[in-house]
Every structure is written in structure tokens, then in C-alpha cells.
Design an enzyme around this catalytic site. Structure first.
Site, PDB file in Angstrom:
ATOM      1  N   ARG A 173       6.569  -3.587   2.616  1.00  0.00           N
ATOM      2  CA  ARG A 173       6.132  -2.930   3.603  1.00  0.00           C
ATOM      3  C   ARG A 173       5.722  -3.671   4.620  1.00  0.00           C
ATOM      4  NH1 ARG A 173       1.012  -1.095   3.684  1.00  0.00           N
ATOM      5  NH2 ARG A 173       1.019  -1.135   1.442  1.00  0.00           N
TER       6      ARG A 173
ATOM      7  N   HIS B 261       0.119   1.040   5.308  1.00  0.00           N
ATOM      8  CA  HIS B 261       0.394   2.307   4.489  1.00  0.00           C
ATOM      9  C   HIS B 261       0.842   3.489   5.309  1.00  0.00           C
ATOM     10  CE1 HIS B 261       0.778   4.998   1.084  1.00  0.00           C
ATOM     11  NE2 HIS B 261      -0.254   5.707   1.751  1.00  0.00           N
TER      12      HIS B 261
ATOM     13  N   TYR C 268      -6.355  -6.346   2.775  1.00  0.00           N
ATOM     14  CA  TYR C 268      -5.823  -6.612   1.301  1.00  0.00           C
ATOM     15  C   TYR C 268      -4.674  -7.538   1.537  1.00  0.00           C
ATOM     16  CZ  TYR C 268      -2.722  -2.573   2.535  1.00  0.00           C
ATOM     17  OH  TYR C 268      -2.000  -1.508   3.033  1.00  0.00           O
TER      18      TYR C 268
END
Length: 385
Positions: A271, A275, A284
């Protein structure tokens, strides 16, 4: 005295009923993700298919960037981008026949669009305007599923029902790596294997369930290995190699259509964006990690193959870019129009026949809307004084 302590009860090996019902060897996935582009196998690929895939990838990337921009402009409540995952999205849509069904997750609007759904209708749910935004039966696309993996048992149910009726239908159900940690994933795969339902499970392993890396979700060698525990084949494929994903899914769909039962396909992808627009991915993962995956971009991989085979000249690439820009311009224009919404649609299509509670709630809302309409002229008159 226990059963094992009774004379003659102990057996050095389990009885035959305990032996494996299925030979696990053919179900095991490859040790490395299957690839086609950049290998000798790529020479046998159909040129027309590659160019068709390329066009969908280019339009898909532009669709993602345009929709992300619309989100920043407030035209969408939320958008889970599939930038970097376009190969999985496109291949999933193109391997299905007209009568087959696609069961997407919330990140799979591009797969729905590639299957032929109007881009605005695909975004209606994420815009918060209406229920699903399209007729699932007309397009053979189930509603976009926001809860993780809850669409998978439904996909199995539809596939099983079609098999019982003798209908020539295959279901392709899409889910992310995070969804494989849900109970619905287990239940769906277990039922599908026992019933030999004509369904293909496509797991897009993009590395993170929001901010949770795959290493903190499972200790399995791969997600594809989970298939063995259910008695179905597991396939591990490079999710950024659109030719490989198309080939693996084509074989899985063919197997399901011919009565071979379900297949679990894990597509290893990434990705590239956060998100959703509400996520800060820098908390992260590092920029260096993202840059590494940019070097394995699905469009660049296919462009390299097409260029080496002299199938992609500047005029073809320009034509695809122009088509993508026309699509983006049309999407901008229509998404920038304020929709005409009927609040009474809240009660439409919930049940075939409304319950007493819904009828009561509908009457209350109808009365409130009538009161607002009656008070509106007086409000406007007061404002002009």
C-alpha cells in the site's frame, strides 16, 4: 484406569480414520511469490492481453490519484487508496465472466470500476450519500464491505447456492491481510472447502492492517499456507506483477468453474499511500521502505516488459494517458455536483417489507420534514425584514 491403560488399547500409530484425508503436498504454495514479468515465461504472453492490462493499470492509477484529491477537497468522507495495488484490482476484475460475482472490500473500488461499474457509483458509499450506490444484481458486484472479512461467508453462500442450482457462476472474494485474522475468514474458508464451493479468495497482502505489520498478525510461513489447513490449494504470487496475478487467478477461476473447489491466493503487494486519508503512515513505516516498493511499481514492471517487446510506443502510452485524464475530468465534474438526497431513502431497501418499527420511524421523519418545509417560508420571510 484410563482407556490407554487398558490391555490391548494402545496402538503405536493412529487408526486409519486419523490419517490425512488429503495429500497436503499439492496444496502447498510456492516457496517464493510466482512471477512472470521479467522471466522467460513472459515471452509467451499474449500481446493484446498485456496492452489491455496496461490500459487498466494507467487508468486505475489516475483514478486513485483523482479520488484521493477529491477526498482532500471534502467531496468524499474517506477513501482507502489502492495505489500500488492496481495489479491485483485489475486482474481480479478481468478474470471474471459476466455471470460471475465479485465480492470486494472497502479498498477495492478500483476492481469494481475495472469490472464496469460507474466510478461515481463506486464512490457513493464512501461519500456517505446512499446505501451501496449501485445495484449489486445488475453488476454482479456485492456491496463494498467496510467491516473486515464479513463479506467472505456471504461470498461462499452465494457460490454454494449457485452450485446447488447448477448455475455457471464463480465468486471471487477480495480481502486484505488484516482480514485473515478475523473469524469470518476462517469460517468462510472452512465452509468453502467442505462444500467445494466455486469461490476464489484473493488476499491482498499489502504489509499492514492499518498500522499493524503482518509479522504481528501471524506466524505462518505465508498467508497462502493457511489454505492447507482447510484442504484447498494455496497460491503465492507477486501482487505487483499483473501478468502473474492474472494467470494465477485465471487458473483458480477455471478450477472452481470445473468443480475443483476453492483456492486461496495470496498476492504480495504494498500500500503506497496511507491506510485512508485519516491515517498518518509515517508513524509506523519509513520513507525508505516506501521508496523501495516504488521500485517495484506494477505499472513500471509492465511498461518495461512492453517496451522490451516493442509493444509500447509513445503514441500508445500517450493515448492511454489521455484516456485516463478524460476519465479523471469526468469524475471531477460529476463528483463536484451536489447530489440531490431524499432523507426517506434511509428506509429504502432495508427490508423487502418494512417492519413496524421502520414504518414508525419513517412516519416520524416524514412529519419532521413536513414541519421543516412549513417553517422554511416563515424563516426566509423573517430574514428579509
Amino acid at each position: 484406569m484410563t482407556v490407554l491403560e487398558q490391555p490391548g488399547s494402545y496402538r503405536p500409530t493412529p487408526p486409519p480414520a486419523w490419517r490425512p484425508r488429503t495429500d497436503p503436498a499439492p496444496l502447498l504454495p510456492d516457496a517464493e511469490p510466482y512471477r512472470v514479468l521479467g522471466t522467460e515465461a513472459a515471452g509467451g504472453l499474449d500481446a493484446g492481453l498485456l496492452l489491455r492490462l496496461y490500459g487498466h493499470l494507467v487508468r486505475g492509477r489516475r483514478y486513485n490519484t483523482q479520488t484521493t484529491a477529491l477526498t482532500r477537497q471534502g467531496r468524499l468522507a474517506v477513501y482507502p487508496s489502492s495505489t500500488g495495488q492496481e495489479a491485483c484490482e485489475v486482474a481480479a476484475a478481468l478474470v471474471l465472466q459476466e455471470q460471475d460475482w465479485l465480492f470486494p472490500s472497502y479498498r477495492d473500488t478500483l476492481a469494481a470500476v475495472a469490472r464496469g461499474l460507474d466510478p461515481v457509483q463506486a464512490l457513493t458509499l464512501l461519500r456517505g450519500d446512499w446505501h451501496t450506490g449501485y445495484d449489486p444484481h445488475e453488476h454482479r458486484i456485492a456491496p463494498l464491505c467496510t467491516p473486515l472479512a464479513t463479506q467472505l461467508p456471504h461470498a461462499v453462500g452465494l457460490a454454494h447456492a449457485a452450485r446447488l442450482k447448477g448455475d455457471d457462476v464463480v465468486v471471487l472474494a477480495m480481502v486484505g491481510d488484516g482480514g485473515t485474522s478475523e473469524g469470518d475468514f476462517h469460517e468462510a474458508l472452512n465452509f468453502a472447502a467442505v462444500w467445494r464451493a466455486p469461490v476464489v479468495f484473493l488476499v491482498q497482502n499489502n504489509g499492514f492492517a492499518i498500522s499493524v505489520p503482518l509479522s504481528k498478525q501471524t506466524a505462518a510461513p505465508s498467508l497462502a499456507h493457511k489454505a492447507v489447513g482447510y484442504g484447498m490449494p494455496g497460491r503465492l504470487v507477486d501482487g505487483n506483477d499483473v501478468a502473474a496475478v492474472h494467470e494465477v487467478l485465471t487458473e483458480a477461476v477455471r478450477r472452481a468453474r470445473e468443480g475443483g473447489g476453492p483456492t486461496l491466493v495470496e498476492a504480495v503487494t504494498y500500500r503506497m499511500d496511507a491506510h485512508t486519508n485519516a491515517d498518518d503512515a509515517t508513524r509506523y513505516r519509513s520513507d525508505a521502505e516506501v521508496d523501495t516498493w516504488r521500485g517495484h511499481d506494477p505499472i513500471a514492471l509492465l511498461e518495461q516488459e512492453l517496451t522490451e517487446r516493442k509493444l509500447l510506443d509513445p503514441s500508445v502510452a500517450a493515448a492511454e494517458q489521455e484516456a485516463a485524464e478524460r476519465m479523471a475530468a469526468d469524475l471531477r465534474e460529476r463528483m463536484n455536483q451536489d447530489p440531490l438526497l431524499d432523507p426517506m431513502d434511509l428506509f429504502t431497501h432495508v427490508y423487502a417489507e418494512q417492519t413496524a418499527q421502520l414504518r414508525e420511524q419513517a412516519e416520524l421523519l416524514r412529519a419532521e420534514l413536513a414541519a421543516e418545509a412549513e417553517a422554511a417560508p416563515a424563516t426566509r420571510e423573517g430574514a428579509h425584514r
